[in-house]
Design an enzyme around this catalytic site. Structure first.
Site, mmCIF file in Angstrom:
data_model
loop_
_atom_site.group_PDB
_atom_site.id
_atom_site.type_symbol
_atom_site.label_atom_id
_atom_site.label_comp_id
_atom_site.label_asym_id
_atom_site.label_seq_id
_atom_site.Cartn_x
_atom_site.Cartn_y
_atom_site.Cartn_z
ATOM 1 N N GLY A 1 -10.205 40.606 107.740
ATOM 2 C CA GLY A 1 -10.655 39.791 106.620
ATOM 3 C C GLY A 1 -10.084 38.391 106.754
ATOM 4 N N ARG A 2 -9.974 37.696 105.625
ATOM 5 C CA ARG A 2 -9.475 36.321 105.675
ATOM 6 C C ARG A 2 -8.059 36.250 106.230
ATOM 7 N NH1 ARG A 2 -12.685 35.394 100.572
ATOM 8 N NH2 ARG A 2 -11.060 36.540 99.488
ATOM 9 N N ILE A 3 -7.189 37.171 105.780
ATOM 10 C CA ILE A 3 -5.805 37.144 106.252
ATOM 11 C C ILE A 3 -5.741 37.548 107.716
ATOM 12 C CG2 ILE A 3 -3.492 38.121 105.950
ATOM 13 C CD1 ILE A 3 -4.195 38.465 102.963
ATOM 14 N N THR B 1 1.533 44.319 106.068
ATOM 15 C CA THR B 1 1.519 43.412 104.922
ATOM 16 C C THR B 1 0.238 43.626 104.113
ATOM 17 O OG1 THR B 1 0.595 41.657 106.329
ATOM 18 C CG2 THR B 1 2.979 41.645 105.987
ATOM 19 N N ARG C 1 -1.351 47.202 102.481
ATOM 20 C CA ARG C 1 -1.043 48.082 101.355
ATOM 21 C C ARG C 1 -0.154 49.216 101.856
ATOM 22 N NH1 ARG C 1 -2.037 44.482 98.811
ATOM 23 N NH2 ARG C 1 -3.690 44.093 97.283
ATOM 24 N N GLU D 1 6.807 51.041 94.924
ATOM 25 C CA GLU D 1 7.519 49.761 94.851
ATOM 26 C C GLU D 1 8.159 49.594 93.483
ATOM 27 O OE1 GLU D 1 4.879 46.590 96.021
ATOM 28 O OE2 GLU D 1 4.615 47.397 98.037
ATOM 29 N N HIS E 1 7.772 42.783 99.097
ATOM 30 C CA HIS E 1 6.395 42.399 98.766
ATOM 31 C C HIS E 1 6.301 40.893 98.449
ATOM 32 C CE1 HIS E 1 2.385 44.186 97.169
ATOM 33 N NE2 HIS E 1 2.186 42.989 97.706
#
Length: 326
Positions: A156-158, A236, A238, A267, A286
């Site tokens: 995706g974008r990341i 980074t 999920r 978390e 996170h």
């Protein structure tokens, strides 16, 4: 009369002042601690809108306790903490803050990759604990990043932004994604491979997939068995995508060499979690989007989306557009 909104974490004054121009605002006054569930439910009983974080579990019981709620604006990209189906059925618009954290999260992803590769946290502790007595040929030797093979799960974008950074290190980049991206392949020189091929050939494997039923614990024992013993896993995306028990066993048994984790199944992760006892694991709280500029942009975007939706306008980031369009 101004609509009533509840903000679930203390935000900077200028952000709240903007929101207060059009809304009556109540806010949980802690920056560090999440709002207790009973307080959250009580506050939502009178709220028309809510500005929330990933820490709030907005399930059916919460939504049913909020008869006036019309909008949930989440200051995050992820939204698996929200029962979207129930929100839609109750005509509650849900919006998030996509796009603004791409580059910042890609920076953190690559920083984590570098930290694991060159054992930076271990080396820092070595110095601070007074263990550095002399130079030694193999002292804290790690893995080269330049020229290595980077596997990206989820382009995706990341993922694309991480691939751009990898070009500067002359890395070979393989990726697997639900949708093949020929334009990105041509632009960045990345190569599409099957899931099994990516995990089997990577020196560094970055998990950037969204969390779905299909990706739950996708990286488990079977996947680890196919990886190189020299592979280092970076997550980074999920936490739920990686089977943490299987990851621990893979690290202890030498199936892979290390892991850099910014996300976890639960978390915050418990300090006595087995993964945190391993020196080859770099664990972060996170902080993928945690730059001042990005977090401020996210906060203002969440306000903009909340106000727009309360006014009956449809923000581009609406996750259930049928609510406002209907």
């Amino acid at each position: 009369m101004k609509p009533r909104v509840y903000v679930t974490r203390k935000l900077p004054d200028d952000v709240i002042e903007r929101l207060a121009q059009t809304c009556h605002v109540r806010m949980w006054e802690s920056e560090e601690e999440a709002v207790p569930r009973d307080v959250f439910i009580e506050e939502l009983k009178a709220a028309d809108g809510a500005l929330t974080m990933l820490t709030e579990q907005i399930d059916r019981s919460v939504l049913e306790a909020a008869p006036n709620l019309r909008v949930i604006s989440q200051m995050a990209v992820g939204y698996n903490n929200i029962d979207l189906a129930t929100a839609t059925a109750r005509k509650v618009a849900v919006v998030n803050t996509p796009g603004v954290l791409t580059e910042t999260t890609a920076d953190l992803t690559f920083a984590l990759l570098m930290a694991v590769a060159r054992r930076i946290p271990e080396a820092e502790r070595f110095v601070k604990e007074g263990k550095w007595k002399t130079w030694a040929p193999l002292l804290l030797t790690g893995a080269d990043v330049h020229g290595a093979t980077l596997g990206i799960l989820g382009l995706g974008r990341i993922g694309e932004a991480v691939a751009k950074r990898a070009r500067g290190f002359d890395m070979t980049v393989h990726y697997y994604s639900r949708t093949r991206k020929p334009d990105v392949e041509e632009k960045l020189g990345v190569q599409y491979r099957s899931f099994d091929e990516v995990i089997a050939t990577s020196d560094f494997l970055c998990v950037l997939m969204p969390y779905t039923k299909e990706t739950y614990q996708l990286i488990g024992r079977e996947a680890f068995a196919k990886m190189k013993p020299s592979c280092r896993l970076i997550n980074t995306g999920r936490g739920e995508i990686v089977d943490e028990e299987a990851l621990y066993d893979a690290l202890v048994q030498g199936e892979i060499a290390g892991a850099g984790l910014d996300v976890f199944t639960e978390e915050p992760i418990s300090t006595d979690h087995p993964l945190l006892q391993l020196p080859q694991v770099v664990a972060l709280p996170h902080i993928g989007s945690a730059s001042v500029a990005t977090r401020m942009t996210m906060a203002h975007m969440a306000v903009d989306h909340l106000v727009a939706a309360l006014q009956g306008k449809a923000p581009k980031a609406q996750l259930n557009p049928e609510v406002l369009t209907s």
